[in-house]
Design an enzyme around this catalytic site. Sequence first.
Site, short mmCIF file in Angstrom:
data_model
loop_
_atom_site.label_atom_id
_atom_site.label_comp_id
_atom_site.label_asym_id
_atom_site.label_seq_id
_atom_site.Cartn_x
_atom_site.Cartn_y
_atom_site.Cartn_z
N HIS A 289 0.84 -1.19 0.00
CA HIS A 289 0.00 0.00 0.00
C HIS A 289 0.88 1.25 0.00
CE1 HIS A 289 -0.08 1.47 4.26
NE2 HIS A 289 0.02 0.22 4.62
N GLU B 152 -5.38 1.89 1.76
CA GLU B 152 -5.29 0.78 2.73
C GLU B 152 -5.60 1.27 4.13
OE1 GLU B 152 -3.27 -2.05 5.57
OE2 GLU B 152 -3.08 0.11 5.36
N GLU B 153 -5.09 2.45 4.45
CA GLU B 153 -5.19 2.94 5.83
C GLU B 153 -6.63 3.31 6.24
OE1 GLU B 153 -2.96 2.81 8.05
OE2 GLU B 153 -1.01 2.79 7.08
N HIS C 31 2.88 4.51 13.17
CA HIS C 31 1.93 5.64 13.12
C HIS C 31 2.40 6.84 13.94
CE1 HIS C 31 -1.79 3.43 11.28
NE2 HIS C 31 -0.64 3.17 10.67
ZN ZN Z 1 0.51 -0.48 6.67
#
Ligand code: ZN
Length: 348
Positions: free
Chosen positions: A70, A213-214, A324
Amino acid sequence: MKDFDLLKKLTETPGVPGREERIRELIRAESQDLFDEFRTDAIGNLIAVRRPTRAGRGSAKPRRIMIACHIDEIGFYVKHIDEKGFLRLNPAGGFDTRNLFARKVLVQGRRDVIGVLNPAGRPIHIATDEEKKKVYKVGEFFVDLHLPPAQVTRLVRVGDPVTLIQTTEPVGKAIVGKCMDNRVATFVALGALRKIAKSGSPHEICYVGTVQEEVGLRGAGPATFGIEPDIAIAIDVTLACDTPGVPPEEAVCTFGGGAAIKVMDHASISDRELVDEFLALAEAKKIKHQLEILPLGGTDAAAMQRAMRGHRTITLSVPCRYVHTVTESVHTEDVKATIDLLAAYLQS
Ligand SMILES: [Zn+2]
């Protein structure tokens, strides 16, 4: 690390979910020599195809292998501009807001504008006890562009993407920056393809830079319909919580412990034979590796596994500390091991 410049470019280029144009163009430009064909599907996935370059050995049948990496990163969209020119944001992806204080951001408006991100409220000197304990929501943060309101509204409009600003640097044995999740995956895939460029592969290899994707694995499913792979591999980061304050049984992965072969996470269980195949390859080629179970979270493997009539899938993970945040860290030896393992599989 070899090719550090490419990983730096990949991680420093902005691309929130749904606005991956820049990162898609960068990857295309950096991988021209590796593929026979490029296309972008309607949702925005970058699909790059490398046709088989040699005959298979023995009885093994050539396969079509999809590698999903991704290319989006967690970020924001401008939601509101107030009369003083301050911007309010809507999140695209899961931020821990405790990591969002005092950040510089890049607002991708009519031109790129740098801003400062902070939560609404008083600074520590004059904050109440209540305010000091508060965990803020994304909606309570604002961006200050330090520009007159009229100029802000000329440059920025609702819907413009916003990403955190962070340069990527080597730190000890690691590379540290923003969105190692998941640009390191594309770095791994291109690295593996470059490694086998001379010796070739009997398989058709489809690199897919998946989008969104996130925000819920939105790009990988449609891409799988377009490709119909025999084998689908997701490359992503996973947690390496082998750090203070986390008990060892919750560490998930060891930083520097090698490529992580995923057995399961919250969204998918890897194909049994593929797990065995990757394990055997890693052992035979003496590639540093570890097995991974992630109790929460998922990868594009989940979307690929369930697309159409179902697919055989596995995830190869790069252990990552501080996921993150803007200090996402990957160990150079883990990156190398994941490249080696993927390259070994593509040649087998
Ligand atoms: Zn990821």
